[in-house]
Each structure stands twice: as C-alpha cells, then as structure tokens.
Design a protein around this motif. Sequence first.
Motif, PDB file in Angstrom:
ATOM      1  N   ASN A 198       0.807  -1.221   0.000  1.00 11.32           N
ATOM      2  CA  ASN A 198       0.000   0.000   0.000  1.00 11.32           C
ATOM      3  C   ASN A 198       0.841   1.272   0.000  1.00 11.32           C
ATOM      4  OD1 ASN A 198      -2.522  -1.415   0.127  1.00 11.32           O
ATOM      5  ND2 ASN A 198      -2.007  -1.882   2.251  1.00 11.32           N
ATOM      6  N   CYS A 199       2.141   1.157  -0.282  1.00 13.10           N
ATOM      7  CA  CYS A 199       3.009   2.340  -0.233  1.00 13.10           C
ATOM      8  C   CYS A 199       2.461   3.435  -1.152  1.00 13.10           C
ATOM      9  CB  CYS A 199       4.448   1.979  -0.587  1.00 13.10           C
ATOM     10  SG  CYS A 199       4.697   1.511  -2.311  1.00 13.10           S
ATOM     11  N   ASN A 200       2.626   4.689  -0.726  1.00 13.90           N
ATOM     12  CA  ASN A 200       2.112   5.812  -1.517  1.00 13.90           C
ATOM     13  C   ASN A 200       3.167   6.386  -2.460  1.00 13.90           C
ATOM     14  OD1 ASN A 200       3.782   7.131   0.237  1.00 13.90           O
ATOM     15  ND2 ASN A 200       2.216   8.467   1.098  1.00 13.90           N
ATOM     16  N   THR A 201       4.266   5.656  -2.644  1.00 10.78           N
ATOM     17  CA  THR A 201       5.355   6.102  -3.512  1.00 10.78           C
ATOM     18  C   THR A 201       5.392   5.329  -4.824  1.00 10.78           C
ATOM     19  OG1 THR A 201       6.795   4.569  -2.355  1.00 10.78           O
ATOM     20  CG2 THR A 201       6.827   6.876  -1.605  1.00 10.78           C
ATOM     21  N   ALA A 202       4.393   4.473  -5.046  1.00 14.23           N
ATOM     22  CA  ALA A 202       4.345   3.661  -6.271  1.00 14.23           C
ATOM     23  C   ALA A 202       3.032   3.898  -7.001  1.00 14.23           C
ATOM     24  CB  ALA A 202       4.481   2.173  -5.941  1.00 14.23           C
ATOM     25  N   PHE A 203       3.070   3.682  -8.323  1.00 15.03           N
ATOM     26  CA  PHE A 203       1.836   3.684  -9.102  1.00 15.03           C
ATOM     27  C   PHE A 203       0.969   2.525  -8.629  1.00 15.03           C
ATOM     28  CE2 PHE A 203       4.076   6.167 -12.354  1.00 15.03           C
ATOM     29  CZ  PHE A 203       3.057   6.927 -12.920  1.00 15.03           C
ATOM     30  N   HIS A 204      -0.301   2.803  -8.346  1.00 11.41           N
ATOM     31  CA  HIS A 204      -1.296   1.761  -8.100  1.00 11.41           C
ATOM     32  C   HIS A 204      -2.338   1.798  -9.219  1.00 11.41           C
ATOM     33  CE1 HIS A 204       0.088   0.568  -4.077  1.00 11.41           C
ATOM     34  NE2 HIS A 204       0.467   1.831  -3.984  1.00 11.41           N
ATOM     35  N   GLN A 205      -2.426   2.948  -9.870  1.00 12.57           N
ATOM     36  CA  GLN A 205      -3.284   3.137 -11.036  1.00 12.57           C
ATOM     37  C   GLN A 205      -2.589   4.135 -11.966  1.00 12.57           C
ATOM     38  OE1 GLN A 205      -7.038   4.424  -9.546  1.00 12.57           O
ATOM     39  NE2 GLN A 205      -6.189   6.146  -8.443  1.00 12.57           N
ATOM     40  N   PRO A 206      -2.911   4.099 -13.255  1.00 13.03           N
ATOM     41  CA  PRO A 206      -2.186   4.943 -14.214  1.00 13.03           C
ATOM     42  C   PRO A 206      -2.214   6.442 -13.912  1.00 13.03           C
ATOM     43  CG  PRO A 206      -3.428   3.261 -15.372  1.00 13.03           C
ATOM     44  CD  PRO A 206      -3.837   3.175 -13.923  1.00 13.03           C
ATOM     45  N   SER A 207      -3.201   6.911 -13.174  1.00 10.57           N
ATOM     46  CA  SER A 207      -3.299   8.343 -12.884  1.00 10.57           C
ATOM     47  C   SER A 207      -2.392   8.799 -11.738  1.00 10.57           C
ATOM     48  CB  SER A 207      -4.749   8.716 -12.566  1.00 10.57           C
ATOM     49  OG  SER A 207      -5.204   7.982 -11.440  1.00 10.57           O
ATOM     50  N   ASP A 208      -1.646   7.898 -11.121  1.00 14.07           N
ATOM     51  CA  ASP A 208      -0.770   8.241  -9.986  1.00 14.07           C
ATOM     52  C   ASP A 208       0.550   8.865 -10.439  1.00 14.07           C
ATOM     53  OD1 ASP A 208      -2.625   7.251  -8.192  1.00 14.07           O
ATOM     54  OD2 ASP A 208      -1.643   5.302  -7.981  1.00 14.07           O
ATOM     55  N   THR A 209       0.495   9.801 -11.355  1.00 13.78           N
ATOM     56  CA  THR A 209       1.713  10.365 -11.929  1.00 13.78           C
ATOM     57  C   THR A 209       2.567  11.137 -10.916  1.00 13.78           C
ATOM     58  OG1 THR A 209       0.479  12.295 -12.684  1.00 13.78           O
ATOM     59  CG2 THR A 209       0.753  10.464 -14.257  1.00 13.78           C
ATOM     60  N   PHE A 210       2.001  11.486  -9.777  1.00 10.34           N
ATOM     61  CA  PHE A 210       2.748  12.208  -8.739  1.00 10.34           C
ATOM     62  C   PHE A 210       3.898  11.381  -8.169  1.00 10.34           C
ATOM     63  CE2 PHE A 210      -0.688   9.976  -6.665  1.00 10.34           C
ATOM     64  CZ  PHE A 210      -0.073   9.391  -5.568  1.00 10.34           C
ATOM     65  N   VAL A 211       3.930  10.085  -8.416  1.00  6.17           N
ATOM     66  CA  VAL A 211       5.010   9.242  -7.875  1.00  6.17           C
ATOM     67  C   VAL A 211       6.262   9.244  -8.752  1.00  6.17           C
ATOM     68  CG1 VAL A 211       3.374   7.751  -6.659  1.00  6.17           C
ATOM     69  CG2 VAL A 211       4.203   7.084  -8.942  1.00  6.17           C
ATOM     70  N   GLN A 212       6.180   9.823  -9.936  1.00  5.48           N
ATOM     71  CA  GLN A 212       7.345   9.875 -10.817  1.00  5.48           C
ATOM     72  C   GLN A 212       8.392  10.810 -10.226  1.00  5.48           C
ATOM     73  OE1 GLN A 212       4.914  10.987 -14.259  1.00  5.48           O
ATOM     74  NE2 GLN A 212       5.742   9.188 -15.298  1.00  5.48           N
ATOM     75  N   VAL A 213       9.643  10.372 -10.270  1.00  3.84           N
ATOM     76  CA  VAL A 213      10.745  11.176  -9.738  1.00  3.84           C
ATOM     77  C   VAL A 213      11.618  11.587 -10.916  1.00  3.84           C
ATOM     78  CG1 VAL A 213      12.698  11.250  -8.160  1.00  3.84           C
ATOM     79  CG2 VAL A 213      10.656   9.922  -7.549  1.00  3.84           C
ATOM     80  N   ALA A 214      11.705  12.891 -11.131  1.00  2.00           N
ATOM     81  CA  ALA A 214      12.423  13.421 -12.288  1.00  2.00           C
ATOM     82  C   ALA A 214      13.853  13.808 -11.930  1.00  2.00           C
ATOM     83  CB  ALA A 214      11.689  14.637 -12.829  1.00  2.00           C
ATOM     84  N   CYS A 215      14.689  13.832 -12.942  1.00  2.00           N
ATOM     85  CA  CYS A 215      16.045  14.370 -12.846  1.00  2.00           C
ATOM     86  C   CYS A 215      16.286  15.173 -14.113  1.00  2.00           C
ATOM     87  CB  CYS A 215      17.088  13.256 -12.714  1.00  2.00           C
ATOM     88  SG  CYS A 215      18.789  13.890 -12.673  1.00  2.00           S
ATOM     89  N   GLN A 216      16.477  16.463 -13.963  1.00  2.00           N
ATOM     90  CA  GLN A 216      16.641  17.350 -15.111  1.00  2.00           C
ATOM     91  C   GLN A 216      18.096  17.755 -15.296  1.00  2.00           C
ATOM     92  OE1 GLN A 216      14.057  17.819 -17.252  1.00  2.00           O
ATOM     93  NE2 GLN A 216      13.085  16.370 -15.873  1.00  2.00           N
ATOM     94  N   LYS A 217      19.006  16.836 -15.025  1.00  2.00           N
ATOM     95  CA  LYS A 217      20.438  17.062 -15.207  1.00  2.00           C
ATOM     96  C   LYS A 217      20.979  16.055 -16.212  1.00  2.00           C
ATOM     97  CE  LYS A 217      20.618  20.119 -11.874  1.00  2.00           C
ATOM     98  NZ  LYS A 217      20.823  21.527 -12.110  1.00  2.00           N
ATOM     99  N   ASP A 218      22.078  16.409 -16.862  1.00  2.00           N
ATOM    100  CA  ASP A 218      22.722  15.510 -17.816  1.00  2.00           C
ATOM    101  C   ASP A 218      23.342  14.300 -17.116  1.00  2.00           C
ATOM    102  OD1 ASP A 218      22.055  17.169 -19.896  1.00  2.00           O
ATOM    103  OD2 ASP A 218      24.081  17.926 -20.227  1.00  2.00           O
ATOM    104  N   ASN A 219      23.369  13.184 -17.814  1.00  2.00           N
ATOM    105  CA  ASN A 219      24.083  11.965 -17.409  1.00  2.00           C
ATOM    106  C   ASN A 219      23.628  11.436 -16.059  1.00  2.00           C
ATOM    107  OD1 ASN A 219      25.620  12.126 -19.827  1.00  2.00           O
ATOM    108  ND2 ASN A 219      26.856  13.702 -18.847  1.00  2.00           N
ATOM    109  N   ALA A 220      22.311  11.374 -15.865  1.00  2.00           N
ATOM    110  CA  ALA A 220      21.747  10.843 -14.620  1.00  2.00           C
ATOM    111  C   ALA A 220      22.069   9.357 -14.511  1.00  2.00           C
ATOM    112  CB  ALA A 220      20.238  11.053 -14.601  1.00  2.00           C
ATOM    113  N   ASN A 221      22.482   8.959 -13.325  1.00  2.00           N
ATOM    114  CA  ASN A 221      22.747   7.550 -13.015  1.00  2.00           C
ATOM    115  C   ASN A 221      21.783   7.114 -11.934  1.00  2.00           C
ATOM    116  OD1 ASN A 221      25.017   7.363 -14.807  1.00  2.00           O
ATOM    117  ND2 ASN A 221      26.167   8.538 -13.304  1.00  2.00           N
ATOM    118  N   LEU A 222      21.541   5.820 -11.851  1.00  2.00           N
ATOM    119  CA  LEU A 222      20.526   5.301 -10.957  1.00  2.00           C
ATOM    120  C   LEU A 222      21.047   4.085 -10.195  1.00  2.00           C
ATOM    121  CD1 LEU A 222      17.437   5.935 -10.556  1.00  2.00           C
ATOM    122  CD2 LEU A 222      17.002   4.095 -12.172  1.00  2.00           C
ATOM    123  N   VAL A 223      20.697   4.013  -8.905  1.00  2.00           N
ATOM    124  CA  VAL A 223      20.950   2.817  -8.108  1.00  2.00           C
ATOM    125  C   VAL A 223      19.600   2.264  -7.686  1.00  2.00           C
ATOM    126  CG1 VAL A 223      21.911   1.878  -5.970  1.00  2.00           C
ATOM    127  CG2 VAL A 223      23.160   3.625  -7.220  1.00  2.00           C
TER     128      VAL A 223
END
Length: 161
Positions: free
Chosen positions: A131-156
Amino acid sequence: MFSSLKVAALSVLALAAGQALAESHTVTFDNRCGRGTPMLISQTGAVLSTGGAYTINGPLRGAIAYLQTGNCGFNGERCTLVETTLVNPSTAGSGSSTDLSLIAPHSFSVTTGFGYVGACAPAGADCNNANCNTAFHQPSDTFVQVACQKDNANLVITFCL
C-alpha cells in the motif's frame, strides 16, 4: 594563418561532436535480499543486466527492473517494478524520470527503492509494502514519478532496504 584557422575550426567541431556524443547513464543494483536475480530489461525486451552495472552511451528509454525471485514474469509481472527513462534534457521537463509500479499485473514482492546518483541525488523513492504511496497503483498516480533534469543521470536500484 589559414592552416591555424583550419585547425581551430576542426578543434571546435571535434569538441562539439564529443559533447554531443558524451551522454552516458549507468544503472547499478544493490541486492540486500540475499536471494534473487536483479533484472534490467529494455523497452524492446532485451536483457540488459542480471545484476551487474549497466552503462549506455546515449539515452535509456522505457527500461524496467525488478528482482527475479522465481515468482516474476519476464516483464516483472507479480513483482515490484521499477520503470525508468534516463535521458539528458533537451528542453525544460524532458529529462530522466523513474518510478515504482504496482499496477496489475505487478504486485508487491520485496521492498524496492531507487535513487539518482550525482547531480540529482538524493532524489528517489522506496516502497516497503503493498500500500506504499510512492508507487503507481493506477495509471493516474503520476505524482510518484521522480524526475532528474540534469545531464548523465545515473541510478541505483536497491532491493530489501
């Protein structure tokens, strides 16, 4: 004089070409579960990684990641899913975006989180229950997307935080 202008012009062109080709993104995994195989799958269905760091020289669009514990389908069905696009922004708002998804047929399997490394750190999200509120549960949950507006973003991506 002409030859030094020619050399200068070629140097500028080489520098510009090098900068245009310099886009690079790396996805790494931190599996703290003691079991399972981290999976990184491309938008076209190619397996990009089964646990090792994956680097691409250019954009990574529409990739998915999950921890294969034996219960997941190839596209992460029945498991907690990470969805990511890593791309250098060309206009405002056009950069990288990553999220967690529990939209059926995906469902909570193990605690999963992600975080950007570098200029966008510590931006990221964790999901530790169905039930976490940080994940999509339905397609309209776009508020959970985490953006990065910098070049060469890396992810762990971390499992069993």
